[in-house]
Design a protein around this motif. Structure first.
Motif, short mmCIF file in Angstrom:
data_model
loop_
_atom_site.label_atom_id
_atom_site.label_comp_id
_atom_site.label_asym_id
_atom_site.label_seq_id
_atom_site.Cartn_x
_atom_site.Cartn_y
_atom_site.Cartn_z
N LEU A 245 -21.92 -30.73 128.61
CA LEU A 245 -21.57 -29.31 128.77
C LEU A 245 -20.25 -29.23 129.52
O LEU A 245 -20.17 -29.57 130.70
CB LEU A 245 -22.67 -28.58 129.54
CG LEU A 245 -22.55 -27.06 129.65
CD1 LEU A 245 -22.68 -26.41 128.26
CD2 LEU A 245 -23.60 -26.49 130.60
N GLN A 246 -19.21 -28.80 128.81
CA GLN A 246 -17.89 -28.65 129.41
C GLN A 246 -17.07 -27.71 128.54
O GLN A 246 -16.96 -27.91 127.33
CB GLN A 246 -17.19 -30.00 129.55
CG GLN A 246 -15.90 -29.96 130.34
CD GLN A 246 -15.22 -31.32 130.40
OE1 GLN A 246 -14.95 -31.93 129.35
NE2 GLN A 246 -14.95 -31.82 131.60
N LYS A 247 -16.55 -26.66 129.13
CA LYS A 247 -15.77 -25.66 128.41
C LYS A 247 -16.48 -25.15 127.14
O LYS A 247 -15.87 -25.11 126.06
CB LYS A 247 -14.39 -26.21 128.04
CG LYS A 247 -13.43 -26.34 129.22
CD LYS A 247 -12.02 -26.65 128.72
CE LYS A 247 -11.02 -26.52 129.83
NZ LYS A 247 -9.63 -26.71 129.34
N PRO A 248 -17.75 -24.75 127.23
CA PRO A 248 -18.42 -24.21 126.04
C PRO A 248 -17.96 -22.79 125.74
O PRO A 248 -17.64 -22.02 126.65
CB PRO A 248 -19.90 -24.22 126.46
CG PRO A 248 -19.84 -23.97 127.94
CD PRO A 248 -18.61 -24.71 128.42
N GLU A 249 -17.89 -22.48 124.45
CA GLU A 249 -17.45 -21.15 124.02
C GLU A 249 -16.15 -20.78 124.73
O GLU A 249 -15.20 -21.54 124.70
CB GLU A 249 -18.59 -20.13 124.23
CG GLU A 249 -19.84 -20.47 123.42
CD GLU A 249 -20.99 -19.50 123.59
OE1 GLU A 249 -20.81 -18.44 124.23
OE2 GLU A 249 -22.09 -19.79 123.07
N TYR A 286 -25.15 -18.34 133.72
CA TYR A 286 -25.36 -18.44 132.28
C TYR A 286 -26.58 -19.32 131.99
O TYR A 286 -26.98 -20.13 132.83
CB TYR A 286 -24.13 -19.04 131.59
CG TYR A 286 -22.88 -18.20 131.76
CD1 TYR A 286 -22.58 -17.19 130.86
CD2 TYR A 286 -22.02 -18.41 132.83
CE1 TYR A 286 -21.44 -16.41 131.02
CE2 TYR A 286 -20.89 -17.63 133.01
CZ TYR A 286 -20.61 -16.63 132.09
OH TYR A 286 -19.49 -15.85 132.27
N ILE A 287 -27.14 -19.16 130.79
CA ILE A 287 -28.36 -19.88 130.41
C ILE A 287 -28.21 -20.39 128.98
O ILE A 287 -27.66 -19.71 128.11
CB ILE A 287 -29.60 -18.96 130.50
CG1 ILE A 287 -29.77 -18.43 131.93
CG2 ILE A 287 -30.87 -19.69 130.06
CD1 ILE A 287 -30.79 -17.30 132.05
N ALA A 288 -28.72 -21.61 128.73
CA ALA A 288 -28.73 -22.16 127.37
C ALA A 288 -30.00 -22.98 127.17
O ALA A 288 -30.77 -23.21 128.11
CB ALA A 288 -27.49 -23.03 127.13
N ASP A 289 -30.23 -23.41 125.94
CA ASP A 289 -31.41 -24.22 125.61
C ASP A 289 -31.12 -25.71 125.81
O ASP A 289 -29.97 -26.16 125.69
CB ASP A 289 -31.83 -24.00 124.16
CG ASP A 289 -32.36 -22.59 123.91
OD1 ASP A 289 -32.83 -21.96 124.87
OD2 ASP A 289 -32.28 -22.15 122.75
N VAL A 290 -32.18 -26.46 126.10
CA VAL A 290 -32.09 -27.92 126.21
C VAL A 290 -33.06 -28.53 125.21
O VAL A 290 -34.22 -28.13 125.13
CB VAL A 290 -32.43 -28.39 127.63
CG1 VAL A 290 -32.42 -29.92 127.70
CG2 VAL A 290 -31.45 -27.82 128.65
N GLY A 304 -27.64 -24.14 121.18
CA GLY A 304 -27.79 -22.70 120.96
C GLY A 304 -26.68 -21.87 121.58
O GLY A 304 -25.80 -22.37 122.31
N LYS A 305 -26.72 -20.59 121.30
CA LYS A 305 -25.76 -19.64 121.84
C LYS A 305 -26.05 -19.40 123.31
O LYS A 305 -27.21 -19.27 123.71
CB LYS A 305 -25.82 -18.33 121.07
CG LYS A 305 -24.77 -17.31 121.48
CD LYS A 305 -24.81 -16.08 120.59
CE LYS A 305 -23.83 -15.02 121.08
NZ LYS A 305 -22.44 -15.50 121.07
N ILE A 306 -25.04 -19.34 124.12
CA ILE A 306 -25.21 -19.18 125.56
C ILE A 306 -25.62 -17.74 125.89
O ILE A 306 -24.98 -16.78 125.42
CB ILE A 306 -23.92 -19.57 126.30
CG1 ILE A 306 -23.67 -21.07 126.15
CG2 ILE A 306 -24.01 -19.19 127.78
CD1 ILE A 306 -22.34 -21.53 126.68
N LEU A 307 -26.67 -17.61 126.69
CA LEU A 307 -27.13 -16.30 127.15
C LEU A 307 -26.32 -15.90 128.38
O LEU A 307 -26.10 -16.70 129.28
CB LEU A 307 -28.62 -16.40 127.51
CG LEU A 307 -29.30 -15.13 128.02
CD1 LEU A 307 -29.31 -14.04 126.94
CD2 LEU A 307 -30.72 -15.44 128.48
N ARG A 308 -25.90 -14.63 128.41
CA ARG A 308 -25.05 -14.13 129.48
C ARG A 308 -25.77 -13.00 130.21
O ARG A 308 -25.66 -11.84 129.85
CB ARG A 308 -23.72 -13.64 128.90
CG ARG A 308 -23.01 -14.78 128.14
CD ARG A 308 -21.75 -14.36 127.45
NE ARG A 308 -21.18 -15.51 126.73
CZ ARG A 308 -19.93 -15.93 126.87
NH1 ARG A 308 -19.09 -15.29 127.67
NH2 ARG A 308 -19.49 -16.98 126.19
#
Length: 312
Positions: A245-249, A286-290, A304-308
């Motif tokens: 996880l680095q610079k996502p979206e 922020y939140i994402a799936d694992v 998945g798409k990052i939850l904001r």
């Protein structure tokens, strides 16, 4: 009369548009927590993190999308050792003790406080740190056999991750078990200064996964990697394709993560990022799936798409 009518219509229009603007602003306001942590307890999510100058804030949500900030701090400095730098809290409900335990840093020392409620007030039984020396980012892991471990950062090789067993009180470190387990060693971690921090351990199919962050939290290249082991005490081996996880979206400065299971049992990761590409603070949650790969490699991925999350 025309001028009066015009003024009235203009005033109503102004009030209406202002109301819409205020509503939109309130709906779109982010959750400003650095080093965030989420706990699911009795049908409700609780979020804690770094933000307040005089303690630890707490937010609640029933869906992970919209959050409400509690009116009072979960932990206030009056109930804790230390006067400043209240960082990186994690909260766990320990059923057999009937209490909530908060692990956090204050004045660059690791501390633990307890409460009867996830909202607090959390208080230290004794106002002292868990270690005499400087340390931050303490994180609890309890294995299947009930053995409790604490991972944390010491400033021994830059920011280096250590681990130790805890006594049954979950507040006392077994100093004879303390050992360093992760330090800067991969090319992607080369942004100044030397940083491995923000550890968090989960177990999947008999393998232990320790997520961590590398590079300065001020850098846009702050990111998350992980290591695996067959014992919490190690040896830990970093995933060769870090970071995960680095610079996502459109986000930068992503890191200091923790993992939790949602109400459906889905494993998720919560982390912070910079306010935007020009400003670090206030950092946002922020939140994402694992997920883990289905093959024998059991690679851990953020998907998945990052939850904001937003404030209600």
């Amino acid at each position: 009369m025309k001028s009066i009518k015009f003024f009235s219509v203009f005033t109503l229009l102004f009030l209406f548009t202002s109301s819409l603007f205020c509503q939109e602003k309130s709906i779109s306001a982010p959750v400003t927590l650095g080093d965030p942590f989420i706990m699911f307890y009795n049908g409700l999510y609780y979020a804690y993190g770094t933000n307040a100058n005089d303690g630890i804030e707490v937010y609640t949500s029933d869906d992970l999308n919209l959050w409400t900030k509690a009116p009072d701090l979960a932990l206030h400095k009056d109930n804790s050792w230390g006067e400043k730098w209240f960082w990186a809290p994690e909260v766990y409900y320990i059923k057999d003790k009937g209490k909530f335990y908060m692990y956090y840093s204050a004045n660059e020392h690791i501390c633990v406080a307890t409460s009867d409620s996830p909202l607090g007030p959390f208080k230290q039984d004794e106002k002292k740190p868990m270690l005499e020396g400087q340390a931050i980012d303490n994180s609890l892991f309890i294995d299947d056999d009930g053995t409790a471990y604490l991972s944390f950062v010491r400033f021994t090789d830059g920011n280096e991750i250590w681990i130790a067993e805890l006594e049954n009180d979950l507040q006392t470190i077994k100093k004879e078990t303390m050992k360093p387990i992760l330090h800067v060693s991969q090319p992607w971690e080369g942004v100044w200064p030397r940083v491995n921090e923000g550890s968090f351990i989960v177990k999947h199919k008999g393998i232990y996964y320790l997520s961590y962050s590398a590079n300065s939290y001020e850098s846009p290249f702050y990111g998350v990697g992980y290591a695996t082991a067959t014992s919490p005490l190690g040896p830990w081996v970093k995933y060769e394709k870090n970071p995960i996880l680095q610079k996502p979206e459109d986000l930068v400065g992503v890191g200091h993560s923790a993992m939790f299971r949602d109400k459906n049992g889905k494993l998720k990761i919560v982390f912070h990022a910079h306010r935007n590409k020009e400003n670090i603070h206030p950092r946002k949650m922020y939140i994402a799936d694992v997920e883990f790969s289905k093959d024998k490699t059991l690679v851990m991925r953020v998907t998945g798409k990052i939850l904001r999350p937003k404030l209600k």
